[in-house]
Design a protein around this motif. Structure first.
Motif, mmCIF file in Angstrom:
data_model
loop_
_atom_site.group_PDB
_atom_site.id
_atom_site.type_symbol
_atom_site.label_atom_id
_atom_site.label_comp_id
_atom_site.label_asym_id
_atom_site.label_seq_id
_atom_site.Cartn_x
_atom_site.Cartn_y
_atom_site.Cartn_z
ATOM 1 N N TYR A 5 63.832 34.113 62.971
ATOM 2 C CA TYR A 5 64.307 32.803 63.420
ATOM 3 C C TYR A 5 64.492 32.768 64.934
ATOM 4 O O TYR A 5 64.363 31.723 65.562
ATOM 5 C CB TYR A 5 65.645 32.460 62.755
ATOM 6 N N THR A 6 64.806 33.914 65.530
ATOM 7 C CA THR A 6 65.138 33.965 66.956
ATOM 8 C C THR A 6 63.946 34.306 67.839
ATOM 9 O O THR A 6 64.095 34.425 69.060
ATOM 10 C CB THR A 6 66.249 34.999 67.215
ATOM 11 N N ALA A 7 62.771 34.468 67.247
ATOM 12 C CA ALA A 7 61.602 34.918 68.015
ATOM 13 C C ALA A 7 61.098 33.832 68.963
ATOM 14 O O ALA A 7 60.913 32.680 68.571
ATOM 15 C CB ALA A 7 60.483 35.332 67.076
ATOM 16 N N ASP A 8 60.851 34.211 70.216
ATOM 17 C CA ASP A 8 60.131 33.343 71.151
ATOM 18 C C ASP A 8 58.632 33.579 71.042
ATOM 19 O O ASP A 8 57.833 32.694 71.328
ATOM 20 C CB ASP A 8 60.588 33.623 72.587
ATOM 21 N N ILE A 9 58.257 34.793 70.664
ATOM 22 C CA ILE A 9 56.860 35.173 70.447
ATOM 23 C C ILE A 9 56.827 36.090 69.230
ATOM 24 O O ILE A 9 57.679 36.969 69.094
ATOM 25 C CB ILE A 9 56.275 35.927 71.660
ATOM 26 N N ASP A 55 56.673 32.818 58.014
ATOM 27 C CA ASP A 55 57.119 31.451 57.712
ATOM 28 C C ASP A 55 58.490 31.130 58.305
ATOM 29 O O ASP A 55 58.924 29.977 58.247
ATOM 30 C CB ASP A 55 57.171 31.239 56.193
ATOM 31 N N TYR A 56 59.170 32.128 58.860
ATOM 32 C CA TYR A 56 60.538 31.913 59.332
ATOM 33 C C TYR A 56 60.658 31.808 60.846
ATOM 34 O O TYR A 56 61.767 31.665 61.366
ATOM 35 C CB TYR A 56 61.445 33.031 58.811
ATOM 36 N N ASN A 83 57.065 26.035 66.924
ATOM 37 C CA ASN A 83 56.238 26.130 68.133
ATOM 38 C C ASN A 83 56.117 27.558 68.669
ATOM 39 O O ASN A 83 55.638 27.767 69.779
ATOM 40 C CB ASN A 83 56.810 25.220 69.222
ATOM 41 N N THR A 84 56.537 28.538 67.883
ATOM 42 C CA THR A 84 56.478 29.927 68.329
ATOM 43 C C THR A 84 55.034 30.424 68.348
ATOM 44 O O THR A 84 54.359 30.389 67.315
ATOM 45 C CB THR A 84 57.309 30.829 67.396
ATOM 46 N N PRO A 85 54.535 30.885 69.501
ATOM 47 C CA PRO A 85 53.177 31.443 69.523
ATOM 48 C C PRO A 85 53.107 32.739 68.719
ATOM 49 O O PRO A 85 54.043 33.551 68.739
ATOM 50 C CB PRO A 85 52.906 31.689 71.009
ATOM 51 N N LYS A 145 48.324 27.629 66.567
ATOM 52 C CA LYS A 145 49.550 28.435 66.615
ATOM 53 C C LYS A 145 49.254 29.928 66.665
ATOM 54 O O LYS A 145 49.987 30.693 67.289
ATOM 55 C CB LYS A 145 50.404 28.111 65.389
ATOM 56 N N VAL A 146 48.193 30.354 65.994
ATOM 57 C CA VAL A 146 47.895 31.784 65.864
ATOM 58 C C VAL A 146 46.703 32.159 66.744
ATOM 59 O O VAL A 146 45.650 31.516 66.685
ATOM 60 C CB VAL A 146 47.584 32.158 64.401
ATOM 61 N N THR A 147 46.885 33.190 67.563
ATOM 62 C CA THR A 147 45.793 33.776 68.328
ATOM 63 C C THR A 147 45.399 35.076 67.638
ATOM 64 O O THR A 147 46.194 36.013 67.575
ATOM 65 C CB THR A 147 46.220 34.061 69.777
#
Length: 224
Positions: free
Chosen positions: A160-164, A182-183, A187-189, A204-206
């Motif tokens: 939940y806290t991820a920026d990346i 899924d969590y 907008n998290t890359p 969203k996914v690279t």
């Protein structure tokens, strides 16, 4: 400081020489995984299971972290980094990563068969007759098939806290670990490194369709 959350699987350890069963017809070092990685297998033949993990534990002394492990550790110079791994080896820690969550347990730890919270660091072979203080047989601190994954709730909170989000060397087919994607916030890359990726590029996914070591080089360039 941005928070990078990294999900790692067998692919990152394979480059250090640790064998996996994902690509080998369900066999792990020549054994049916259910014989060595299930409560039923342990009940049928505990000595076989103990010896199997003794061999895996000894193998850790013969392998070293690879460049992908080391690159993840160096990310801590510029980011807060949390690694959530499905691997039971200690290569992330040995490479220098300081915050590692092991979803499926750890080879260098054992626990009581009577109390799953009675966990100890264990470096030597574990044998039948080795017991906890209350007299119960000790077992590997490994999450076997059919057992609950006690660290999954903490892993969800971290995602939940991820920026990346970075995913390395996993088929994204083993649950509940595969559900962690899924969590993250909408907008998290997400960077997905795997030579045989189970998903494709989208907004969203690279996807970086390379080995862990080569893929980490490319991802570091993208982050810089």
């Amino acid at each position: 400081m941005k928070h990078i959350v990294v999900l790692t699987g067998a692919g990152i350890s394979a480059e250090s020489g640790i064998k996996t069963f994902r690509d080998a017809d369900g066999l792990w070092e020549g054994h049916d995984v259910m014989e060595v990685a299930s409560p039923e297998g342990f009940a049928r033949n505990p000595e076989l299971v103990l010896n199997f993990y003794n061999e895996r534990r000894r193998q850790l002394n013969e392998v070293e972290p690879n460049q992908a492990h080391k690159d993840l550790a160096t990310l801590e110079n510029n980011y807060k980094v949390t690694i959530i791994t499905q691997n039971v080896d200690d290569l992330h820690e040995r490479a220098g990563s300081t915050e590692v969550i092991h979803l499926h347990g750890e080879l260098r730890k054992i626990r009581s068969t009577q109390n799953e919270n009675d966990i100890k660091v264990w470096e030597e072979d574990l044998k039948l007759g080795d017991t906890c203080e209350k007299g119960y047989q000790l077992r590997p601190h490994i999450v076997w098939f059919g057992e609950a994954v006690p660290m999954i709730e903490k892993a969800v909170e971290i995602c939940y806290t991820a920026d990346i989000l970075v995913i390395i060397g996993t088929s994204m087919q083993v649950y509940p670990a595969a559900s962690l994607i899924d969590y993250v916030q909408p907008n998290t890359p997400i960077y997905y490194i795997d030579p045989k990726p189970a998903m494709s590029n989208n907004g969203k996914v690279t996807v970086i369709a390379k080995s862990a070591t080569e893929g980490m080089k490319e991802m570091l360039n993208l982050l810089s």
